[in-house]
Write a protein that holds these residues in place. Structure first.
Motif, PDB file in Angstrom:
ATOM      1  N   LEU A  27      28.885 -30.554   5.525  1.00  0.00           N
ATOM      2  CA  LEU A  27      28.936 -30.488   4.060  1.00  0.00           C
ATOM      3  C   LEU A  27      28.982 -29.026   3.638  1.00  0.00           C
ATOM      4  CD1 LEU A  27      26.376 -33.222   2.962  1.00  0.00           C
ATOM      5  CD2 LEU A  27      28.781 -33.148   2.306  1.00  0.00           C
ATOM      6  N   GLN A  28      29.935 -28.708   2.765  1.00  0.00           N
ATOM      7  CA  GLN A  28      30.047 -27.359   2.212  1.00  0.00           C
ATOM      8  C   GLN A  28      29.652 -27.389   0.740  1.00  0.00           C
ATOM      9  OE1 GLN A  28      34.154 -26.321   2.829  1.00  0.00           O
ATOM     10  NE2 GLN A  28      33.872 -25.743   4.969  1.00  0.00           N
ATOM     11  N   TYR A  29      28.707 -26.508   0.361  1.00  0.00           N
ATOM     12  CA  TYR A  29      28.288 -26.373  -1.032  1.00  0.00           C
ATOM     13  C   TYR A  29      28.768 -25.013  -1.521  1.00  0.00           C
ATOM     14  CZ  TYR A  29      25.076 -30.129   0.345  1.00  0.00           C
ATOM     15  OH  TYR A  29      24.540 -31.300   0.825  1.00  0.00           O
ATOM     16  N   ASN A  30      29.783 -24.999  -2.356  1.00  0.00           N
ATOM     17  CA  ASN A  30      30.341 -23.760  -2.893  1.00  0.00           C
ATOM     18  C   ASN A  30      29.875 -23.567  -4.332  1.00  0.00           C
ATOM     19  OD1 ASN A  30      31.976 -23.066  -0.557  1.00  0.00           O
ATOM     20  ND2 ASN A  30      33.265 -24.804  -1.113  1.00  0.00           N
ATOM     21  N   ASN A  31      29.113 -22.503  -4.569  1.00  0.00           N
ATOM     22  CA  ASN A  31      28.567 -22.209  -5.894  1.00  0.00           C
ATOM     23  C   ASN A  31      29.283 -21.013  -6.514  1.00  0.00           C
ATOM     24  OD1 ASN A  31      26.101 -24.057  -6.127  1.00  0.00           O
ATOM     25  ND2 ASN A  31      25.769 -23.101  -4.136  1.00  0.00           N
ATOM     26  N   PHE A  32      29.624 -21.150  -7.798  1.00  0.00           N
ATOM     27  CA  PHE A  32      30.263 -20.075  -8.553  1.00  0.00           C
ATOM     28  C   PHE A  32      29.427 -19.803  -9.798  1.00  0.00           C
ATOM     29  CE2 PHE A  32      33.447 -22.418  -6.200  1.00  0.00           C
ATOM     30  CZ  PHE A  32      34.123 -21.414  -5.526  1.00  0.00           C
ATOM     31  N   ARG A  33      29.006 -18.552  -9.953  1.00  0.00           N
ATOM     32  CA  ARG A  33      28.132 -18.150 -11.056  1.00  0.00           C
ATOM     33  C   ARG A  33      28.869 -17.158 -11.964  1.00  0.00           C
ATOM     34  NH1 ARG A  33      22.640 -19.382  -9.642  1.00  0.00           N
ATOM     35  NH2 ARG A  33      22.474 -20.095  -7.467  1.00  0.00           N
ATOM     36  N   PRO A  34      29.401 -17.619 -13.080  1.00  0.00           N
ATOM     37  CA  PRO A  34      30.142 -16.729 -13.987  1.00  0.00           C
ATOM     38  C   PRO A  34      29.232 -15.677 -14.633  1.00  0.00           C
ATOM     39  CG  PRO A  34      30.659 -19.038 -14.412  1.00  0.00           C
ATOM     40  CD  PRO A  34      29.461 -19.020 -13.519  1.00  0.00           C
ATOM     41  N   LYS A  35      29.825 -14.554 -14.988  1.00  0.00           N
ATOM     42  CA  LYS A  35      29.124 -13.503 -15.719  1.00  0.00           C
ATOM     43  C   LYS A  35      29.248 -13.728 -17.229  1.00  0.00           C
ATOM     44  CE  LYS A  35      30.143  -9.781 -12.378  1.00  0.00           C
ATOM     45  NZ  LYS A  35      30.838  -8.485 -12.186  1.00  0.00           N
ATOM     46  N   ASP A  36      28.475 -12.935 -17.968  1.00  0.00           N
ATOM     47  CA  ASP A  36      28.637 -12.793 -19.423  1.00  0.00           C
ATOM     48  C   ASP A  36      28.532 -14.123 -20.166  1.00  0.00           C
ATOM     49  OD1 ASP A  36      29.145 -10.053 -18.939  1.00  0.00           O
ATOM     50  OD2 ASP A  36      31.273 -10.469 -18.634  1.00  0.00           O
ATOM     51  N   ASP A  37      27.597 -14.992 -19.765  1.00  0.00           N
ATOM     52  CA  ASP A  37      27.319 -16.259 -20.461  1.00  0.00           C
ATOM     53  C   ASP A  37      28.541 -17.168 -20.541  1.00  0.00           C
ATOM     54  OD1 ASP A  37      24.672 -15.450 -20.972  1.00  0.00           O
ATOM     55  OD2 ASP A  37      25.308 -14.345 -22.750  1.00  0.00           O
ATOM     56  N   SER A  89      24.248 -19.965 -15.180  1.00  0.00           N
ATOM     57  CA  SER A  89      25.460 -20.763 -15.291  1.00  0.00           C
ATOM     58  C   SER A  89      26.026 -20.898 -13.892  1.00  0.00           C
ATOM     59  CB  SER A  89      26.472 -20.082 -16.223  1.00  0.00           C
ATOM     60  OG  SER A  89      27.704 -20.781 -16.202  1.00  0.00           O
ATOM     61  N   ARG A  90      26.151 -22.141 -13.423  1.00  0.00           N
ATOM     62  CA  ARG A  90      26.596 -22.341 -12.051  1.00  0.00           C
ATOM     63  C   ARG A  90      27.432 -23.609 -11.941  1.00  0.00           C
ATOM     64  NH1 ARG A  90      22.203 -23.670  -7.491  1.00  0.00           N
ATOM     65  NH2 ARG A  90      22.084 -25.554  -8.785  1.00  0.00           N
ATOM     66  N   LEU A  91      28.576 -23.491 -11.291  1.00  0.00           N
ATOM     67  CA  LEU A  91      29.385 -24.648 -10.940  1.00  0.00           C
ATOM     68  C   LEU A  91      29.282 -24.831  -9.430  1.00  0.00           C
ATOM     69  CD1 LEU A  91      31.453 -26.868 -11.692  1.00  0.00           C
ATOM     70  CD2 LEU A  91      33.252 -25.184 -11.189  1.00  0.00           C
ATOM     71  N   ARG A  92      28.866 -26.034  -9.006  1.00  0.00           N
ATOM     72  CA  ARG A  92      28.724 -26.303  -7.570  1.00  0.00           C
ATOM     73  C   ARG A  92      29.732 -27.365  -7.149  1.00  0.00           C
ATOM     74  NH1 ARG A  92      23.033 -28.075  -5.377  1.00  0.00           N
ATOM     75  NH2 ARG A  92      23.613 -30.106  -6.259  1.00  0.00           N
ATOM     76  N   ILE A  93      30.535 -27.034  -6.137  1.00  0.00           N
ATOM     77  CA  ILE A  93      31.531 -27.942  -5.571  1.00  0.00           C
ATOM     78  C   ILE A  93      31.044 -28.340  -4.174  1.00  0.00           C
ATOM     79  CG2 ILE A  93      33.952 -28.291  -5.033  1.00  0.00           C
ATOM     80  CD1 ILE A  93      33.454 -27.519  -7.937  1.00  0.00           C
ATOM     81  N   GLY A 132      31.278 -33.880 -12.773  1.00  0.00           N
ATOM     82  CA  GLY A 132      32.671 -34.308 -12.811  1.00  0.00           C
ATOM     83  C   GLY A 132      33.436 -33.769 -13.996  1.00  0.00           C
ATOM     84  N   GLY A 133      34.750 -34.034 -13.995  1.00  0.00           N
ATOM     85  CA  GLY A 133      35.578 -33.652 -15.123  1.00  0.00           C
ATOM     86  C   GLY A 133      35.991 -32.210 -15.156  1.00  0.00           C
ATOM     87  N   TYR A 134      35.965 -31.506 -13.995  1.00  0.00           N
ATOM     88  CA  TYR A 134      36.332 -30.092 -13.997  1.00  0.00           C
ATOM     89  C   TYR A 134      37.657 -29.837 -13.290  1.00  0.00           C
ATOM     90  CZ  TYR A 134      31.778 -29.167 -15.949  1.00  0.00           C
ATOM     91  OH  TYR A 134      30.693 -29.153 -16.790  1.00  0.00           O
ATOM     92  N   ASN A 135      38.433 -30.901 -13.117  1.00  0.00           N
ATOM     93  CA  ASN A 135      39.793 -30.734 -12.620  1.00  0.00           C
ATOM     94  C   ASN A 135      39.830 -30.166 -11.202  1.00  0.00           C
ATOM     95  OD1 ASN A 135      42.556 -31.074 -13.134  1.00  0.00           O
ATOM     96  ND2 ASN A 135      42.814 -28.920 -13.714  1.00  0.00           N
ATOM     97  N   VAL A 136      38.791 -30.462 -10.425  1.00  0.00           N
ATOM     98  CA  VAL A 136      38.742 -29.983  -9.044  1.00  0.00           C
ATOM     99  C   VAL A 136      39.649 -30.860  -8.179  1.00  0.00           C
ATOM    100  CG1 VAL A 136      37.253 -29.637  -7.025  1.00  0.00           C
ATOM    101  CG2 VAL A 136      36.407 -29.090  -9.325  1.00  0.00           C
ATOM    102  N   ASN A 137      40.393 -30.256  -7.281  1.00  0.00           N
ATOM    103  CA  ASN A 137      41.269 -31.012  -6.396  1.00  0.00           C
ATOM    104  C   ASN A 137      40.442 -31.946  -5.502  1.00  0.00           C
ATOM    105  OD1 ASN A 137      44.116 -30.440  -6.771  1.00  0.00           O
ATOM    106  ND2 ASN A 137      43.626 -28.321  -6.233  1.00  0.00           N
ATOM    107  N   ASP A 138      40.982 -33.139  -5.283  1.00  0.00           N
ATOM    108  CA  ASP A 138      40.248 -34.149  -4.512  1.00  0.00           C
ATOM    109  C   ASP A 138      40.143 -33.782  -3.043  1.00  0.00           C
ATOM    110  OD1 ASP A 138      39.873 -35.730  -6.760  1.00  0.00           O
ATOM    111  OD2 ASP A 138      41.750 -36.841  -6.454  1.00  0.00           O
ATOM    112  N   PHE A 139      41.131 -33.069  -2.533  1.00  0.00           N
ATOM    113  CA  PHE A 139      41.141 -32.732  -1.112  1.00  0.00           C
ATOM    114  C   PHE A 139      41.033 -31.216  -0.917  1.00  0.00           C
ATOM    115  CE2 PHE A 139      43.374 -36.749  -1.546  1.00  0.00           C
ATOM    116  CZ  PHE A 139      42.726 -37.527  -0.595  1.00  0.00           C
ATOM    117  N   VAL A 140      40.501 -30.838   0.252  1.00  0.00           N
ATOM    118  CA  VAL A 140      40.347 -29.422   0.582  1.00  0.00           C
ATOM    119  C   VAL A 140      40.740 -29.222   2.039  1.00  0.00           C
ATOM    120  CG1 VAL A 140      37.917 -29.724   1.211  1.00  0.00           C
ATOM    121  CG2 VAL A 140      38.755 -27.452   0.596  1.00  0.00           C
TER     122      VAL A 140
END
Length: 360
Positions: A209-219, A241-245, A310-318
């Motif tokens: 399992l891969q957990y990829n976290n993205f933390r944007p800057k500036d709110d 603020s964090r998006l986790r895939i 959900g709902g962030y337009n992430v591709n189903d396959f990697v």
């Protein structure tokens, strides 16, 4: 860049510790090792005597010896092997006597009083032994005492962690993401030696399992606008603020193990990841979950934690390429998603750098 440097320094420190540190054995463990040595000595000498007697009997059958000569030689060999056992066991008895004295002096811990300590895989425990000719050697427990070194396929627990970034138009996007955007990966792998009598090439494969976290800057937060996933201003003073895939993938690597083979007496074996290792390969799988987490303080001063799945337009396959280089159980690790993270008009590919552990 500072975080990547930190990962490299941590890796070098870990390898240095691995090379220099030796795990202390308890009184019971050392006593058991001595007992094992004594059993091995007896078995070796008895086996040698059996071969010598068989050779004498064969000569007797071929009329190369008389019965009296054969009996005399049997007696000589029996006395020789008995003397060898006496001398070699005496050495082990001296070690046992010293061990008991060390226990009395408080220089060695018993199993009941041994405190928990983190140990680095490698099992670099040494003990004295003799070969079939009576030569004294120092043998590594990993080399002789562990069955996995004789197996062509072994199983391992995988854990990796490090930094995440998005690559846009060939450039790493450092402007929109905090340095602590991170990834974690854990799972199980199998390592198969490809050639029966050569330790260089291995195939390492498994499930993780891969957990990829993205933390944007500036709110900023991830938002889907007109079918495109973009970063927008949240209008809030965000503490986080964090998006986790989360992806479930099958990693496959061709591994070059530079450890070579080892020979102990008449046995040849191939220690697994006991030296420098280089892995080249990739992975493929599918998206399991996507979740954005926001944390902030509302107008009343209450702490608010908001999660949206959900709902962030992430591709189903990697799928992507990956590789590692290291020593023993720890490696520097990198992976790159060839498949774009989002189903956008402009590709945004995830790239990760970190440290990987392959543990027993």
């Amino acid at each position: 860049m500072k975080a990547i440097t930190f990962c490299v320094v941590a890796f070098l420190c870990f390898v240095s510790t691995k090379l220099q540190a030796q795990e202390k054995e308890t009184f019971e463990e050392r006593a058991a090792a001595i007992a094992t040595n004594i059993e091995r000595i007896t078995a070796q000498e008895q086996d040698s005597l059996k071969k010598e007697v068989d050779a004498i009997n064969q000569k007797l059958e071929n009329n190369q010896l008389t019965e009296a000569q054969a009996e005399s030689q049997r007696q000589q060999y029996a006395e020789k092997r008995a003397k060898n056992i006496e001398n070699r066991v005496a050495f082990e008895q001296e070690k046992l006597t010293q061990l008991v004295q060390d226990k009395v002096d408080g220089k060695v811990e018993s199993k009941a009083t041994k405190k928990f300590r983190f140990t680095i895989p490698g099992r670099n425990k040494e003990y004295s032994s003799y070969d079939s000719l009576g030569n004294h050697t120092i043998t590594n427990r990993k080399q002789e005492g562990f069955e996995r070194d004789f197996k062509r396929t072994t199983s391992w627990f995988l854990f990796a962690t490090g930094l995440n970034r998005l690559v846009v138009d060939g450039d790493i996007d450092n402007d929109n993401f905090k340095e602590r955007s991170e990834f974690y990966e854990w799972g199980f792998t199998w390592n198969t030696r490809i050639f029966k009598n050569n330790n260089l090439l291995h195939l390492r494969y498994g499930l993780s399992l891969q957990y990829n976290n993205f933390r944007p800057k500036d709110d900023k937060v991830f938002t889907v606008v007109d079918g495109q996933t973009v970063l927008t201003d949240s209008g809030l003073d965000l503490d986080m603020s964090r998006l986790r895939i989360t992806n479930l993938v099958i990693p496959v690597h061709l591994e070059f193990d530079l450890g070579g083979k080892r020979v102990n007496g008449d046995k040849t074996y191939y220690p697994v990841q006991n030296s420098v290792r280089i892995g080249i390969g990739g992975y493929g799988g599918f998206n399991v979950k996507e979740k954005q987490i926001l944390r902030y303080e509302d107008e009343l001063g209450n702490d608010v934690k908001h999660k949206s799945k959900g709902g962030y337009n992430v591709n189903d396959f990697v799928y992507g390429v990956s590789g590692y280089i290291g020593y023993g159980s720890v490696s520097l690790y990198a992976k790159y998603d060839i498949q774009s993270l989002f189903d956008n008009e402009i590709d945004q590919n995830n790239v990760s750098f970190g440290i990987r552990f392959d543990l027993e």
